[in-house]
Structures are given as structure tokens and as C-alpha cells.
Design a protein around this motif. Structure first.
Motif, mmCIF file in Angstrom:
data_model
loop_
_atom_site.group_PDB
_atom_site.id
_atom_site.type_symbol
_atom_site.label_atom_id
_atom_site.label_comp_id
_atom_site.label_asym_id
_atom_site.label_seq_id
_atom_site.Cartn_x
_atom_site.Cartn_y
_atom_site.Cartn_z
ATOM 1 N N TYR A 384 0.866 -1.435 -0.186
ATOM 2 C CA TYR A 384 -0.003 0.024 0.030
ATOM 3 C C TYR A 384 0.867 1.357 0.119
ATOM 4 O O TYR A 384 1.886 1.438 0.819
ATOM 5 C CB TYR A 384 -0.899 0.045 1.239
ATOM 6 N N CYS A 385 0.559 1.964 -1.065
ATOM 7 C CA CYS A 385 1.609 3.213 -1.267
ATOM 8 C C CYS A 385 0.778 4.570 -0.862
ATOM 9 O O CYS A 385 -0.379 4.820 -1.683
ATOM 10 C CB CYS A 385 2.249 3.301 -2.478
ATOM 11 N N ASP A 386 1.090 5.378 -0.093
ATOM 12 C CA ASP A 386 0.687 6.753 -0.201
ATOM 13 C C ASP A 386 1.672 7.752 -0.448
ATOM 14 O O ASP A 386 2.753 7.782 0.038
ATOM 15 C CB ASP A 386 0.741 7.161 1.531
ATOM 16 N N LEU A 387 1.404 8.223 -1.785
ATOM 17 C CA LEU A 387 2.219 9.003 -2.357
ATOM 18 C C LEU A 387 1.789 10.321 -2.566
ATOM 19 O O LEU A 387 0.512 10.671 -2.357
ATOM 20 C CB LEU A 387 2.439 8.606 -3.971
ATOM 21 N N TYR A 388 2.600 11.496 -2.849
ATOM 22 C CA TYR A 388 2.154 12.689 -3.150
ATOM 23 C C TYR A 388 2.545 12.883 -4.490
ATOM 24 O O TYR A 388 3.660 12.873 -4.911
ATOM 25 C CB TYR A 388 2.895 13.848 -2.005
ATOM 26 N N LEU A 389 1.732 13.791 -5.259
ATOM 27 C CA LEU A 389 1.778 13.905 -6.671
ATOM 28 C C LEU A 389 1.902 15.221 -6.806
ATOM 29 O O LEU A 389 1.208 16.234 -6.090
ATOM 30 C CB LEU A 389 0.630 13.354 -7.320
ATOM 31 N N LEU A 390 3.039 15.677 -7.860
ATOM 32 C CA LEU A 390 3.203 17.017 -8.270
ATOM 33 C C LEU A 390 2.935 17.191 -9.964
ATOM 34 O O LEU A 390 3.792 16.390 -10.428
ATOM 35 C CB LEU A 390 4.639 17.339 -7.938
ATOM 36 N N THR A 391 2.042 18.053 -10.396
ATOM 37 C CA THR A 391 1.922 18.038 -11.757
ATOM 38 C C THR A 391 3.091 18.620 -12.466
ATOM 39 O O THR A 391 3.758 19.500 -11.841
ATOM 40 C CB THR A 391 0.670 18.380 -12.142
ATOM 41 N N ARG A 392 3.441 18.662 -13.686
ATOM 42 C CA ARG A 392 4.177 19.488 -14.407
ATOM 43 C C ARG A 392 3.995 20.798 -14.377
ATOM 44 O O ARG A 392 4.947 21.645 -13.840
ATOM 45 C CB ARG A 392 4.165 18.960 -15.838
ATOM 46 N N ALA A 393 3.036 21.304 -14.260
ATOM 47 C CA ALA A 393 2.599 22.660 -14.252
ATOM 48 C C ALA A 393 2.948 23.103 -12.922
ATOM 49 O O ALA A 393 3.543 24.099 -12.865
ATOM 50 C CB ALA A 393 1.167 23.000 -14.807
ATOM 51 N N SER A 394 2.717 22.419 -12.089
ATOM 52 C CA SER A 394 2.928 22.924 -10.466
ATOM 53 C C SER A 394 4.474 22.922 -10.433
ATOM 54 O O SER A 394 4.935 24.025 -9.781
ATOM 55 C CB SER A 394 2.339 21.924 -9.453
ATOM 56 N N LEU A 395 5.132 21.947 -10.887
ATOM 57 C CA LEU A 395 6.414 21.762 -10.685
ATOM 58 C C LEU A 395 7.445 23.127 -11.235
ATOM 59 O O LEU A 395 8.035 23.865 -10.812
ATOM 60 C CB LEU A 395 7.156 20.698 -11.193
ATOM 61 N N GLU A 396 6.849 23.292 -12.498
ATOM 62 C CA GLU A 396 7.347 24.375 -13.306
ATOM 63 C C GLU A 396 7.214 25.741 -12.461
ATOM 64 O O GLU A 396 8.164 26.809 -12.532
ATOM 65 C CB GLU A 396 6.900 24.452 -14.584
ATOM 66 N N ARG A 397 5.962 25.869 -12.275
ATOM 67 C CA ARG A 397 5.593 27.297 -11.579
ATOM 68 C C ARG A 397 6.412 27.540 -10.061
ATOM 69 O O ARG A 397 7.027 28.738 -10.040
ATOM 70 C CB ARG A 397 4.021 27.204 -11.079
ATOM 71 N N THR A 398 6.738 26.449 -9.511
ATOM 72 C CA THR A 398 7.316 26.445 -8.181
ATOM 73 C C THR A 398 8.775 26.841 -8.420
ATOM 74 O O THR A 398 9.444 27.609 -7.699
ATOM 75 C CB THR A 398 7.078 25.257 -7.215
ATOM 76 N N LEU A 399 9.440 26.033 -9.506
ATOM 77 C CA LEU A 399 11.020 25.910 -9.468
ATOM 78 C C LEU A 399 11.195 27.361 -9.997
ATOM 79 O O LEU A 399 12.399 27.619 -10.012
ATOM 80 C CB LEU A 399 11.336 24.904 -10.357
ATOM 81 N N VAL A 400 10.436 27.860 -10.981
ATOM 82 C CA VAL A 400 10.722 29.192 -11.367
ATOM 83 C C VAL A 400 11.178 30.221 -10.351
ATOM 84 O O VAL A 400 12.091 30.959 -10.674
ATOM 85 C CB VAL A 400 9.714 29.764 -12.280
ATOM 86 N N ARG A 401 10.416 30.155 -9.081
ATOM 87 C CA ARG A 401 10.926 31.068 -8.172
ATOM 88 C C ARG A 401 12.137 30.417 -7.215
ATOM 89 O O ARG A 401 12.625 31.288 -6.514
ATOM 90 C CB ARG A 401 9.488 31.386 -7.099
ATOM 91 N N HIS A 402 12.515 29.298 -7.342
ATOM 92 C CA HIS A 402 13.387 28.852 -6.417
ATOM 93 C C HIS A 402 14.452 27.968 -7.134
ATOM 94 O O HIS A 402 14.769 26.722 -7.321
ATOM 95 C CB HIS A 402 12.620 27.754 -5.500
ATOM 96 N N PRO A 403 15.329 28.687 -7.934
ATOM 97 C CA PRO A 403 16.429 28.213 -8.755
ATOM 98 C C PRO A 403 17.388 27.218 -8.122
ATOM 99 O O PRO A 403 17.760 26.071 -8.593
ATOM 100 C CB PRO A 403 17.277 29.186 -9.571
ATOM 101 N N GLU A 404 17.608 27.371 -6.587
ATOM 102 C CA GLU A 404 18.457 26.494 -6.066
ATOM 103 C C GLU A 404 17.832 24.947 -5.959
ATOM 104 O O GLU A 404 18.520 23.944 -6.173
ATOM 105 C CB GLU A 404 18.779 27.063 -4.423
ATOM 106 N N ILE A 405 16.518 25.053 -5.635
ATOM 107 C CA ILE A 405 15.802 23.623 -5.584
ATOM 108 C C ILE A 405 15.662 23.213 -7.098
ATOM 109 O O ILE A 405 16.228 21.742 -7.003
ATOM 110 C CB ILE A 405 14.720 23.683 -4.910
ATOM 111 N N ALA A 406 15.600 23.765 -7.994
ATOM 112 C CA ALA A 406 15.612 23.432 -9.326
ATOM 113 C C ALA A 406 16.919 22.692 -9.849
ATOM 114 O O ALA A 406 16.893 21.709 -10.302
ATOM 115 C CB ALA A 406 15.374 24.480 -10.305
ATOM 116 N N ALA A 407 18.079 23.292 -9.280
ATOM 117 C CA ALA A 407 19.397 22.835 -9.482
ATOM 118 C C ALA A 407 19.516 21.515 -8.865
ATOM 119 O O ALA A 407 19.985 20.587 -9.480
ATOM 120 C CB ALA A 407 20.384 23.983 -9.077
#
Lengths: 428, 428, 428, 428
Positions: A384-407
Motif C-alpha cells: 500500500y503506497c501513500d504518495l504525493y503527486l506534483l503535476t508538471r505545471a505545479s513543478l514548473e511554477r514552483t521551480l521558477v521562483r526557487h532556482p536552488e531547488i531546481a538545480a
């Protein structure tokens, strides 16, 4: 919650309410059992007069609230006429001027003030409506029963054979047996007036009965709304399965799944509850709900608080059962996953080779998003797996503001990609 | 379902519960009918002490579950203090030290344990909430009635004229007639204490009555939810038809249609029930629901299991009535159909010629999808038709992975196309 | 509706049911009032035996339905064992062999057959569930009351002072007063067995009462669902207006509008009711609903039936109040309108000039659709207007298949356009 | 509301109804208490005859409504036969021809007319269904009780020991105690006919009881639907928070927010209530709801009424809590905001500098919309803020028609932009 400017307000209102209640219980009893005593001015009379007079003076001063004046207060101040008349009639010690005991009943007008206090308290306490409604109802029911019993006693006359207490108790007993439609019949009306009084009491009784039954049913339905919602969902699925005669082994697996949902407290559609909140509260709630995964994933633990807040709003929980394919090689990838609980295996496209087994705190599916490529491996749940999902749009929106995490994500993905390439070269 | 590690746990809990219940029934009766006997230490007393003491020792050991410990157990272990006090008070044989019979009532504290067991059982059995709730309620109602009767008997005194059994039965009879608001009046309270006891019983009675009525209504509504859903749907359509005064012939045809839906068990919107499931269960359910068509269509019988799983998720049942046009020549085609039951005829565009009559297990409408052309023929239902529909997008998604099936469908379509061309040439 | 192959089936089943009911009423009464008579074999006994025996033979033959065998019948045929035993036990005239009157009660087993008939009838009649459920319930309640009264009479003994009829009537009277929780107390149980019987009756009574109250409430709610829907809608709007303190003049206009909706039977969202139907029925219903406008518009009266069918599916009713702008000059036009009832005026863009006044049966707004231009005139409702709206997409979809109608609409539009041009030229 | 052509109609119908009611109460009483008097023709008899005869003549004339004839009237006129027979039977003074008192009961047929009037009134008054339904029910219940009491009295016989009034009162008392299931048992049926009458009364009683309880429950649920809606929303959120164990500090903040919503009357989703209205009413309602902001914003106060109407339809209220970011620098801007209540601060992108603090009546966020640029500043709420939001599409749609307002907004935005530029230059 309704907040008085200070405790003094609360205290004062409590004193007024208590005095009024004592008077409301005491005056009718004395009217029936000890008619003459009401004609005399007692210390208690003067006490009531004092309290009610003081309240008349204090009330306008008290009727402002911290900061913004409440709508109720404004309304009350807008038509002070009736309130003033009521307060005055209740405060005047008529007994001192006219030896007419029934005039004392005018003091009961002050109950309108108590009712208004309770209504305001009820408005403030929107949050437990059923319980409060029932308590308020029981309060008025008890007072009403007391008055009904006093009325019955005054019609029937006080029997000199037994004590006054017994007289009152029997009158109350008659009222309760009648209102509750028990009707033993050991005490029945004899004169015409008594019969009419009985008819009135019975009519009230049917209404009260209807109210109690309706309230009890409503209370029952609201004891645990989350459970009720889950049960309705399960009930719907079960009805469907019976209807289409789904075999019992499959039925059992489906019910097991719903039991798992309930035990893990995951069956509740949070979007429904959260969507009505303003942004800051929504962020707080999402942060709280996703705190577990945020603490587990090393990537997030190191990130800035602002990033964590942003990502918390975007992640959505999903559940997979053992054997479910989460990702299939060759598909177009639109999501990445973080593992909260459970284990998954990463398989080659032909499912012959297990590339890796990932556990709680790890993530996968990021490559297809970062490099815009098809899924290169399949991922299958082992438990049984409890996962958290992040869509492409969400990821891109978030990473734009946080380049250090993106790297950092890109670095991990790059490393995994190279491993894949090496694996494939090795095979050939 | 809640699973204890083994049968021993179940057995032990059953023994404890039974012992507790026997004590809860027995002790109040003896307190009323045979007060002295409670002062003596009997074998049964020592038996209770033994069982309860053993339970105190065993409880922590039992409170673990196979695999993951349950949330309840964790909570229970978190605050063992009160439980320990309750267990101890119930286990000590006070009669052996102090000849004070009412102390025996402390043994009834153990009922809190039984209540907790039942609550846990209730939580596990989320799946039949109404029935279980009613059973649990009736259990406590019976126990409460027993205690009420004992209380009444102790107030009233045991009449020496009749046997002890009759005494008890009459007390129970009074309680039930009062709680149910029947109130014959052949037994009525006489002393003040009895009157107060009666008032209490009546107040309880109104609440119990409200609960029973609410529960019965709720039970009734949930006996067959699928039927209720269908009836509501029909009721809505009927209200609409009455409202707009639809002529009765048309009304009858519409009601016939809904009857057909119900008989074929097709009126239930399965998407609602299935959508909440994780992917693997959803696939299983769809496979089961569409098993009939999958077994009938020769194309599917020969296909790999993987293909069948993929297609099962995509197909959607539709119903047509005799005379309905399923496809009209000249339209843009976006779906293909598989016939589960019923017969259709393929007509030329001018509807003068019947090209073919297709039966259960055959398919049609694939040409417009494969060759990207307009519909070349009309298809009309000859009978009630249960079809399965596959959209262009679903078909393409599925065929990409299964080229062998794609080839076979294309071959059949190609053959049909050539027949069409020949037909048209023949006509000209 | 459930259709038996012919009237003979219905007749036969009716005979069996009637015979069973007579026996179910008669046998318990004779058991109590005339015990000995049951030991003798009467003509009625032989008649019952004959009927039940004949039913045993006929039943399998009857259990097939016209066309497709019903699911129920199949189930019944699948396990004929228990039914056979029941039929046999009810048919054998035990009195003839053993002079043991209570054995006659076995004949009541045949009621299981009657219950099954009623259940089947209930399933077929999905369409009035509340009424049928209540009738069936009252039937069983009456039979149960009869048995309860017989049981009470047998416990109590037949009083020789009054006639047998009075004896029975008093027993029935006791049962009803007890079940309905009236409990006069003029007849009360005296022996232990009677007390226990009374406890049983009271327990039944509470359940029955709950059922009746629940059913009555449910019946009330379903008497006129269309009205209930409308009232809920109005109630919601009124709550909103009170909440936001909308001024009373505006409130009144809004309530007038809803009253108009109700009177014209237009407040019902038909899409909800119609959407579930298969295409052919949907067309029929739309044709019926829009028949008024189709008969009024000269364009439609002349058109082919096929065109009318196509257009009926596409038109949607809308209502405008006096003074509402339906079209504003300069807007992009996406709809055309047909007037069912009411009058509209066509205004110049500056609203200084009235170009035309259109009445019931006319249409407008077609020019912007046909010539792909902006609205050239405003249209304003002069009265309550019931219009039918056709979107651009719908119009184009329909006209493609019906070039003759397209030509006529274009002709009218062309003519209007020229008039407009002339008007504008005249003005300049 | 149902409007008669004039007051005369109302008056006449009231006279007829009152006469009928007096007859319906009087005739059964005289039948029981003073049988002979009914055989004589009294003045009241002739009065009834006169009124009923006049009604027969006037009815068709009255049955038209202002403007459009009502559906009911048309139906009534369509089958005048039965109505004519009823009217005639009620009007004929049979006593004058035949000295047969029971024939006078035929006059009660006129009640069917009264029932029809009430039904029509009920249909017209769709707007308070629960209250009107209860009033109508209580009216018929009172009449029915009167008849039941008369019936009981006629069966029981008039006791000569007490006055006629007491006789009637005791009969009524018996009926009420029986219907309400109280059943004191001081008056019980003795003869067989009385027992049967009691059985009938009890059966009626259970139905009446069910109806009252159902109605009271329904009334309770509809006293304040807006409050009920709000409570349900809060209840859902609370269930969710308990379920997921949200910490109590966060819980309190969320509940505070909902309390604020309720106090400001903002918790109601107006779109639901407003969407069903036709355009002109929708505009009026929006104008009213947004009147506060329209009066506060200087821009709107100066604008034409037409502009205000257009903008009112487009604005949507939103709430922000202290500390919420309304706009973040760098984002793509799609909305502008008008402040109704509360204060916001405009911050530089790095949040180091506060550019401005805006208050009630001001607006912000317009620059990104007008100049198609990213947000240049962040805006944060300092207090609870009630804002009105305007999307880019709405703004553009509205400004196209109102160039004068467009010019003024652009001027203000241009000015702000220059200030920004100056600020940035100053900093560098």
C-alpha cells in the motif's frame, strides 16, 4: 466567538440572568402555594428591584463591543423603546405600592432579556448548533413545565392532606405524563376548566414531542460527520456491487481498500473543506496536512520555508495498492511522485529487470518532466503506497521562483539518467 | 474487518464479556430480591474475580494487532491509568473483606471495557452501520430496562403475595409501558420518590422513542439503496412529465424504458462508484462489468489479457431503443460500437437498401475511425440494443500498444470497405 | 409493468391469494373461539386443499413470461425445493388424518407465496413506491393485528358473558390501543403470560409506530415533487434576500418572477429529466415540449417532419421580463430567437427609433448569424416574453441538412437587411 | 400573489367561506344536542340558502382573472358539472320540504368549495409553504376534531347530569386524548359501536401524529435556511479538522474566519441564488449588493448610471485576512481590486519599502491590466479586507463602451507609474 469587552460584562449579565431565573421559578410557586406572601415586600423583592434597576442603567453602556459594534447591538439600540418599557415594568416593585400579588408576574418580562442574551450567545456559538439548540430548548421546556405545573396546581387547588412539596410534585408529574403522551390516568381533569387546561397541555405536548424527536434524529446524524460521509461512500459502493453482482472476492478487496482509507484518515476529500478558505489559511492547512512528507523528503528539509509553503499548496495525495502500476514505460509523463509511505520498484520497459526499489522519503518520475521525454521505466507499487503527486505545471511554477531547488532536482535526475545509460550500455 | 492475531484473543474477550454481562444482570437483581446473599462470598464471586484479574494481566499483551498496530490500541495504551483503575475496582472481591453488598455494583464498571470492545467492533464494521448501531442500541436498552426495573422494584418493595419472578416481571412491565409512552395506569407511582423515579423514566422514554423512530426511518431508507436511487430517478422524470403534461402514450414508453433499465441492472451510474477506486481495482471492476461483451466478441477472445484489461477500462455501455439511429450516414464519426445484445441494421445513405444485419458479438462504426472519413452508412436499432461504445481517442490509445489487434481490425474494415465499393458499383 | 402471458394467470393467482387470505383470517379465529370445529373436515377444508394442490401443479407452468423470462422467475425456478415443501405442507388436509387442530396453522405457510407475489408486483411497480409500500404495510399490519388479537383472546380466555364477536372486538381493541401507545388501561394484563404478551406487543408497537411516522413523512415529501423543487428554489432565493437585506420592492419583483415561472410551468429544469433518455425518446419529448412554438412559427409549419425533429432537440426556452434587453446593437450575436409568447420591439442602435414590433410566431436575431456581422439593432421585451433560443452552432448543424429551409430564412433575412439599409439611407 | 380583480371578489368569497364554516360547526352540534331543532326552518337556514344560491349565480362571473385567466379557473370551468351539483345540494333548504334533519348535513358539501379556495390560495402562496401547510392542516384538524367529538357524543348519548357544554367538552376531551395517544383511560368505550369508533379514532390519530411530527421537523429545518447553510459549511470544515487532527490554534483561526464571514453576511454564495434570474433582475440585485462599494469609490460615483449597472454585474467580492498577499510582484496580473473595507500596503518587490497604504474606496492592480506588464509591486492585507475583484476580461468588456471612464483610470494608472519610476530612480 462572541467576546465581551471584559469579564465584568459577563459577570453582570450572569447575575441578572440568575436573579431573573430565581424570580421566574419563585413567583409562580408563591402565587399558588402562598398567595398572601406575595403581597408583602420582602428583602428578595428589593434585591430584584435593585438588580433590575441597575441593569437598566448599565445596559446601554455595556452594549458596545471591542472594536466594531455587533450588528445585534446596533439593532437593539435602534429600537430601545420596547426594551425600556420591559425593563421598567420588571424593575418596579409594585408590591410596595399595590398589594396585588399577580402584578409580581410582570417581573417575568425580564425573561425576554435573558432570551435575548441566549439568542446572542447562540448566534455567536454557530459552531455546535445542535447541542446548543437542545440545551436552550431543554431550559425553556423545564421552565414551561414548572409554569404548567403551577397553573395546574392553582386550578386543582392545594390538597391539605399532603405537604406543599408533594402537591407541587404531583402537579409536575401530571404535566410530564401528559406532555410525554404517557397518560397513566391516575390524575385526570374533573372540572370544565381543568379539561380545557388538559386539552391545552396535550396540544403543547404533541408539538414538544415532535420537536424532541426531530432534534434527537438531527443530533444523531451529526455526531460524527466524517464517519457518516465515509459510511455513505462505502454504502454507495456496496449497493453498486450488489446491484451488478460483483463476485465476493473482488468485493472484499474493495472493502479492504475503503477500510484502509478510513484507518489512515485519507478518505476525506480535503479540497472540499479547504477550498473555501482565504489564501493564508489554505497554506497553513496544506502545510499541516503535508507536514509528514515534507519532513521525510531530504530535498524539502533543506529548502527555504517559502519554498515549502509553495510546494505544500501544490501536492496532492494519492494511494496505490500492491501491484498497481504508477508509471508505465513509454507513456507521456505529466507528474512526479514523492513517497510518503510504502515501497515501489522501478522496472525496465520489458519488466525483466528491477532497476531500483524506492522507499519512504524518495521521489521518482521527475526525469520525464525535466527532460521532456517519454517515461523510460515502469514503476510498480510493492505495498500500500501513500504518495504525493506534483503535476508538471505545479513543478514548473514552483521551480521558477526557487532556482536552488531546481538545480538540486536536476542534479539528481541527471545522475539517475547517467546510471540508466550505463545500464543500457552494459546490457548491449 | 478487524482481525485479532488469533482465535484465542476472540475467545478470551468473549469469556470476559459474557462474565461481565452475567454479573451486570445478576448483581442488581440480587441486590433487590436477596440483599443478604450479596454479603456472602459465593463461588461465582471468586470466578468473576479470577476472570477479571486474568484480564488485567492479559490485556496489554493482547492489545497488539497483526502487522500494524491499530490507532485505537495505540490510543488505549497511551492512557492506561483510568483503564487500570476500572479493571482493578471491578476485579477486587470487596465482599470478601467488607460485608457491604452495594459495593458489588463496582463490578459493573467492567462494562466500560465491554462498551469499548463493542465500539472497536463497530469501528471495524463500518460496512453495516445501521444494523450494528441498532443491535448495539437494543443491547444497551435491554440492560438499561433491566436496571430500571430493578430500581423500581427496590423503591416499590417486593410484594410477598406473589413470587419473586412475578415481582420482577411487573416491575419490567411498568418500565416498558412507561418508556413506550403506553402508560396503562394499572401501576402508578404512589410515594414522592416513586413519582420522581417515574418522571426520570418518562424523560428517558421520550429520548429513547426519538432514537428508535429516527433509527427505524434511517434503516428503512437504506434497505436497498440501488432501488431507492432508481426510484428517485423515475420519480423525478414522472414529476416532470406530470408538470408539463406529457401525453400518456409517451409517458408509458418512457416508463417502459426505465423498467428495462432496472431489469437489466443498467440504470446505475457506475462511474460514480468506480471513480473513487485505485487503478488496479478499477481495472478489475471494469473487467468484471464488461466480461459479457469481452466473451462474446471474437476479436477480444483471441486477444492478450493485457489488451482486454486496457479495453475494459475504455468501454462504456449505451442503450438504444427500437428505431433509434445509432449512426447517420454523412456524420463525422467519433465512436465505434460493439453489440452486447440486440440486433441492428446497416442502411444505405438513402435508407433504401439494407446492407447488413449485425447481431450480438459483432461491431460496427470502425471505418470512419480508421480511415478518417464521414459515415458512409446509417445504422438503426431493430430491438432494444445494449451496446458498448469506444471513442476514437480510446481506440487509438489502445491500438498503439497492440499492433496485432490493430492489424486485425483494419483487415476486417478493409474487407467491409471493398464490399461497399462493389455494392455501389453494382448499383450504378 | 409486469405482464403475465394472459388473464388466466392473473385470475388464478387472485383465486389462490384470496383463498389463502380467507384461511389466514379464519383458522386462527376458529382455533380460539371454536377449537373443536377445526378437528372436523369441512367443505371449506377440501376446497383449500383442492386449490393449493392445483396451484402446486400449475405454478411451474405459469412461471414463464412473454418473450424473455424474468429474473425473479429464474431465481425461483433455480431453488424449487423450499417452495415445494411449503406448497405441500399447506396443501395437505392434516385434519382428515390427524384430529389435531393446531396443525391447520400450517396452511398459513401459503402466505409466503402471497408475499412473494406481492414482492414481485412491488418490483414491477417501481413507479409508485411510497403508496404501494404503505398499502402492503397496512395489509400485513391488519393481518398481524388480527393474529395478535386472536393470541390475546386465547391467553385471556373467551368470556361467556358477551357474544363471541364482542370478545374478539375487545381483544382487537386492546391490541390497537397498545400498539398505538394509547394505553387507556381499561383492559390490562393480569397473569404473567399476559404481561409477557403485552411486553411483546408494546415492543412491536414502537417499531410499527416508527415505521408509520417515517412513511407518512416520506409520503408527504413526495406528493408533488415538482412543487417541492420549486418551493426549495424560492426558499433559497428568499433566504438569500433576507440575509443580504434586499429591499422589499425588489424582493416582490423577484417573487413575482418565480410565480410567473410556476404558473407557466417553466421553472422545471427539463434537461435534468430528459438527459437520461435514449435519443428517440428524447426527440419525442422535445417535440412535445416545443410543439407550441413549432405550430406557431410559419417557417416550421411548412417544413419537413425531419427538420422539425432536428430543430426540436436544439431549441431552449428562455424568459425575459418587461424592459429586458434581449439583444444590444453592437454586440457579437451568437443566438437567434423565436417568440412563443409576448411582444418585443426592435430599436435602432441609439434607441431613438422603433424599427418593428414582433409578436408570437415571429423570429429575430438571425442576421448576425447568417451574415456574420455585429448586431445592428437592439431588441427589448415589452411584456413577459417566452422565447426559444437557437445557437449559431445548432442553426448551422441543422441547416446543412435542410437547404430548403436555409434558403427561406436567408430570404427573409435578406429582405429585412434591405429594409434596414433603406431606413438608414432615408435618415441620412 | 393571487390577485382578484377587486376587493368585492375577496369580500364575497370571505362571506361564503364564513357562512359555510358556521354551518359546518353548527349543524353537527344541533344534530347531536338538539335533534328536533334541525327539522324547523330557522332564519339562519334561509340565510344560508340565500348566500349559497347567490354564490351559484356569481361564481362563473367571478372566475376570471385580471389579464390572463388562471390555469385553475380554466380547469374548473372545463368540468362545471360536479361543482354545479355540489353547489345545488348545499343550497337547497331541504328542511323546508322534508322534516328530515340529517339532510342538513348536505350543506357541508359546500366545504369542498372552501377547500378549493384554500388550495388556490395555497398555490398562489408558494412562498411560505411550511407555515401555510401547517395552518391549513390545523384548520381541518380542528374541524375534524369537532366532528369526531359530535360523533362520539351521538354514540355515547347526552348525559342529563351535566350541561350541554360540559357534554360536548368531555367528548372533545376524549377525542384529543385519544388522537394524541395520551389515553388517560378515564373515559373508555363500552359498547361495541363505541369500541369500533375508538379504533377508527386511534387509527386516524397515528396518521395525524406522524403528520404533525413530520411537519414540525420540516418547519424547524426551514426557520433560517441561511444559518443552516452556514452551519453545515462550518460543520463540514470542523469534521475535516477533527478527522485530520488539525492543531487547535489553526482550528481557532479557521473558525474565527467563518465567524467573520457570518457577521459580515458574506458567507452566502450569491451566484447560486442570482443565476436563475432574468437579466434585468440580476442587474438590480447586483447593483443592490455592490451598492456600498459603488458609493465609496470616487471613480464610480461620478460615472453614468449605465456604467455602474455594467460594472455591478462584473464585480465579485473576495475576503483577505491580515498578512495575506493579494498581489505578488513578478506575477502575471489578471485582476484589479477595489477596497470596500480594510487597509492594504503596497510593497516593493523585495518587500523592504512600503510604497503606499490604501484604504476603503481606493483601487489597485490596474497597471498590470492596462499596460500588459507583470506585477511591479506586492500588495498585502493589513487587516480583514473586503475587496471587490474585476477580471481583465470584465474590465475590457466594460471600458470599451465607456471611454470616459477608461481615460480616467488610465490617467490615474499613468500617474502611479510615473511615481514608481521616480521612486526607482531615486533609489539607484
Amino acid at each position: 466567538m462572541f467576546k465581551y469587552t471584559n469579564l465584568y460584562q459577563w459577570g453582570w449579565r450572569l447575575i441578572v440572568a440568575t436573579t431573573t431565573l430565581v424570580a421566574a421559578v419563585d413567583i409562580p410557586v408563591r402565587l399558588v402555594l402562598d398567595y398572601q406572601s406575595l403581597g408583602r415586600v420582602t428583602g428578595f423583592d428589593w434585591f430584584i428591584t435593585l438588580i433590575f434597576a441597575a441593569d437598566m442603567l448599565l445596559n446601554p453602556a455595556l452594549a458596545t463591543r471591542r472594536g466594531r459594534p455587533a450588528r445585534d447591538v446596533l439593532e437593539a439600540q435602534a429600537n430601545p423603546g420596547p426594551w425600556f418599557a420591559i425593563d421598567l415594568a420588571a424593575a418596579v416593585p409594585f408590591t410596595a405600592f399595590l398589594a396585588l400579588p399577580p402584578l409580581q408576574l410582570l417581573r417575568l418580562l425580564k425573561l425576554a432579556r435573558v432570551a435575548e442574551m441566549m439568542r446572542r450567545w447562540q448566534r455567536a456559538e454557530l459552531h455546535n448548533p445542535n447541542v446548543i439548540r437542545l440545551v436552550v430548548f431543554l431550559f425553556w421546556l423545564a421552565l414551561g413545565l414548572h409554569w404548567l405545573a403551577c397553573g395546574w396546581l392553582s386550578l386543582r387547588g392545594v390538597s391539605p392532606d399532603v405537604t406543599e412539596g408533594t402537591n407541587y410534585l404531583l402537579a409536575l408529574y401530571w404535566c410530564v405524563t401528559t406532555l410525554a403522551t404517557v397518560g397513566y390516568g391516575d390524575i385526570t381533569p374533573t372540572t370544565n376548566v381543568e379539561v380545557m387546561y388538559a386539552l391545552l397541555t396535550i396540544s403543547l405536548g404533541v408539538g414538544v414531542f415532535g420537536y424532541v424527536i426531530g432534534s434527537v434524529a438531527s443530533l444523531l446524524a451529526n455526531i460524527d460527520p466524517a464517519r457518516v460521509r465515509h459510511q455513505e461512500m462505502v454504502e454507495r459502493v456496496k449497493a453498486f456491487m450488489r446491484y451488478r453482482q460483483v463476485p465476493s472476492a473482488l468485493r472484499q478487496r474493495i472493502l479492504d481498500y475503503y477500510e484502509y482509507l478510513w484507518e489512515k484518515r485519507l478518505g476525506y476529500d480535503e479540497s472540499l473543506a479547504v477550498s473555501g478558505l482565504p489564501p493564508s489559511l489554505r497554506t497553513e492547512v496544506c502545510l499541516f496536512l503535508n507536514r509528514e512528507i515534507i519532513q521525510k523528503v531530504p530535498l524539502f528539509r533543506a529548502a527555504s520555508e517559502e519554498f515549502v509553503r509553495a510546494i505544500a499548496l501544490e501536492m496532492r495525495p494519492v494511494i496505490y495498492m500492491p501491484g498497481d502500476y504508477i508509471i508505465r514505460a513509454g507513456d507521456i509523463g505529466e507528474e512526479m511522485y514523492f513517497i510518503s509511505q510504502g515501497t515501489v520498484e522501478v522496472l525496465s520497459a520489458d519488466e525483466r529487470k528491477v532497476y531500483a526499489v524506492l522507499k519512504s522519503g524518495e521521489f521518482f518520475g521527475e526525469m520525464a518532466l525535466l527532460f521532456n521525454q517519454l517515461r523510460e521505466a515502469s514503476v510498480r507499487a510493492l505495498d500500500y503506497c501513500d504518495l504525493y503527486l506534483l503535476t508538471r505545471a505545479s513543478l514548473e511554477r514552483t521551480l521558477v521562483r526557487h532556482p536552488e531547488i531546481a538545480a538540486r532536482i536536476t542534479a539528481i535526475a541527471q545522475q539517475r539518467r547517467e546510471e540508466n545509460v550505463q545500464r543500457q550500455e552494459k546490457r548491449h
